[in-house]
Design a protein around this motif. Structure first.
Motif, mmCIF file in Angstrom:
data_model
loop_
_atom_site.group_PDB
_atom_site.id
_atom_site.type_symbol
_atom_site.label_atom_id
_atom_site.label_comp_id
_atom_site.label_asym_id
_atom_site.label_seq_id
_atom_site.Cartn_x
_atom_site.Cartn_y
_atom_site.Cartn_z
ATOM 1 N N LEU A 267 4.665 3.200 -4.309
ATOM 2 C CA LEU A 267 3.065 3.242 -4.745
ATOM 3 C C LEU A 267 2.503 1.894 -5.348
ATOM 4 C CD1 LEU A 267 0.422 4.664 -4.470
ATOM 5 C CD2 LEU A 267 1.073 5.800 -6.886
ATOM 6 N N ASP A 268 3.471 1.541 -6.318
ATOM 7 C CA ASP A 268 2.940 0.288 -7.122
ATOM 8 C C ASP A 268 3.065 -1.311 -5.989
ATOM 9 O OD1 ASP A 268 2.519 1.667 -9.382
ATOM 10 O OD2 ASP A 268 4.601 1.030 -10.162
ATOM 11 N N PHE A 269 3.743 -0.832 -5.087
ATOM 12 C CA PHE A 269 4.142 -2.109 -4.068
ATOM 13 C C PHE A 269 2.821 -2.189 -3.114
ATOM 14 C CE2 PHE A 269 4.569 -2.969 0.579
ATOM 15 C CZ PHE A 269 5.151 -4.366 0.414
ATOM 16 N N TYR A 270 2.450 -0.789 -2.536
ATOM 17 C CA TYR A 270 1.069 -0.666 -1.755
ATOM 18 C C TYR A 270 0.084 -1.035 -2.393
ATOM 19 C CZ TYR A 270 4.126 1.283 1.895
ATOM 20 O OH TYR A 270 4.895 1.242 3.118
ATOM 21 N N LEU A 271 -0.093 -0.548 -3.782
ATOM 22 C CA LEU A 271 -1.264 -0.939 -4.491
ATOM 23 C C LEU A 271 -1.608 -2.414 -4.740
ATOM 24 C CD1 LEU A 271 -1.142 1.698 -7.300
ATOM 25 C CD2 LEU A 271 -2.969 1.662 -5.526
ATOM 26 N N GLY A 272 -0.352 -3.252 -5.087
ATOM 27 C CA GLY A 272 -0.408 -4.583 -5.093
ATOM 28 C C GLY A 272 -0.771 -5.332 -3.690
ATOM 29 N N TYR A 273 -0.275 -4.797 -2.828
ATOM 30 C CA TYR A 273 -0.708 -5.260 -1.508
ATOM 31 C C TYR A 273 -2.270 -4.936 -1.155
ATOM 32 C CZ TYR A 273 -1.650 -5.050 3.567
ATOM 33 O OH TYR A 273 -2.409 -4.989 4.793
ATOM 34 N N GLU A 274 -2.654 -4.064 -1.517
ATOM 35 C CA GLU A 274 -4.018 -3.787 -1.378
ATOM 36 C C GLU A 274 -5.031 -4.640 -2.058
ATOM 37 O OE1 GLU A 274 -6.098 -1.290 0.775
ATOM 38 O OE2 GLU A 274 -3.977 -1.551 1.666
ATOM 39 N N ALA A 275 -4.683 -5.184 -3.489
ATOM 40 C CA ALA A 275 -5.282 -5.838 -4.179
ATOM 41 C C ALA A 275 -5.183 -7.395 -3.555
ATOM 42 C CB ALA A 275 -4.611 -6.105 -5.605
#
Length: 341
Positions: A267-275
């Motif tokens: 989830l942290d990976f994808y949140l970083g991707y979204e930012a």
């Protein structure tokens, strides 16, 4: 539309095409049109919109497949390709962003409805969905799915003319904004793919007077890593910390065990991707909005928003990225790059 005289859908399109509307998204214009049987929503594809998101199916094809599987999706009444439009059932009620703007707590009914949607999407059988493209990652290939997301951002970063490239450089957006994500993508836990809405945010939810919530705009739905749907949702919702915890816990309750393997770290990976993706996309979108207005206050507001997006993305770039820009510097860069003769 069942019963009575057949509906002339082309006539509905022609009525809608001549009207101005505030119900316009990035990829479609949405126009309410009255008929003898009540209102419908005519959804007209915007031919000029640049693709900034992955797409897996045509929205009409997906909505037809979802009938009977996802009650919270609008009904599809008609679809055409030339001209490119759809007619949906009209969903009465108020948009959630009108009831609770960004940063405000969500109504309890909305929180429960989102949990219900997650539970439903995670259980739609693959056999009920349209087929994916031949080059789509195989079920469970989460690194392949993430790699496809990263490839899209790289393509967007190098799209456009010299003025757009100059603006990216002026704002310190790296030539390869995905470099720090590439190795991590290969380390994602493998989870079975599920149906993802891909665009659950406040403007895409309608709550009627009875508290029932409908979810609109399915053109960005995907077949992929279920953790990505949660990350995309949290990124776009501008939640309070309390609602963010509630929604994350709701997803965890809703997800089958096989979908939760390694989910917190990923989830942290994808949140970083979204930012990171947000600043790559919105450097162009916000830059054009800043360049397109003569309102000084509007320019300042948009420049401040873009500064916030840059600040959120910077931790995911290399330490040698240029110094973060202040809003006034962003506005000056837009003027210099996008408004030059």
């Amino acid at each position: 539309m069942a019963g009575g005289v057949a509906v002339d859908f082309l006539e509905l399109y022609e009525q809608a095409a001549t009207r101005r509307t505030d119900l316009a998204g990035f990829y479609n214009r949405n126009v309410r049109v009255e008929t003898d049987k009540g209102p419908v929503l005519v959804r007209i594809r915007s031919a000029a919109s640049e693709p900034m998101d992955l797409a897996c199916w045509s929205e009409a094809e997906l909505l037809a497949a979802l009938d009977g599987h996802v009650p919270a999706a609008p009904g599809l009444l008609h679809a055409a390709r030339n001209p490119d439009f759809q007619v949906h059932e009209y969903v009465p009620g108020r948009r959630v962003d009108e009831l609770a703007p960004d940063g405000q707590p969500l109504p309890e009914a909305v929180l429960k409805a989102i949990e219900g949607l997650f539970r439903t999407l995670l259980r739609v059988p693959a056999a009920a969905l349209p087929p994916t493209a031949a080059d789509w990652p195989q079920d469970g290939d989460t690194p392949g799915f993430a790699g496809m997301l990263l490839a899209l951002v790289r393509e967007i970063r190098h799209r456009g003319d010299a003025a757009v490239h100059d603006l990216y450089e002026a704002l310190g957006v790296p030539d390869d904004p995905c470099r720090a994500f590439a190795a991590r993508a290969h380390q994602l836990a493998r989870r079975p793919f599920r149906l993802l809405h891909g665009d659950i945010h406040r403007k895409n939810m309608i709550m009627n007077g009875d508290g029932r919530v409908s979810f609109l705009d399915w053109e960005l739905a995907l077949w992929g890593d279920p953790v990505y749907d949660l990350a995309d949702h949290l990124h776009k919702m501008s939640c309070t910390p309390g609602d963010r915890r509630t929604l994350t816990e709701a997803w965890e309750r809703s997800a089958p065990e096989e979908c939760r393997d390694g989910w917190r770290a990923d989830l942290d990976f994808y949140l970083g991707y979204e930012a990171m993706k947000s600043v790559v996309v919105d450097t162009v979108r916000w830059g054009r909005r800043i360049a397109g207005t003569d309102d000084a206050d509007e320019r300042s507001r948009l420049s401040l928003e873009l500064a916030g997006k840059l600040a959120a993305a910077r931790p995911h770039w290399n330490a040698d990225a240029p110094t973060l820009k202040e809003p006034r510097e962003i506005e000056a860069a837009v003027v210099r790059c996008l408004m030059r003769s």
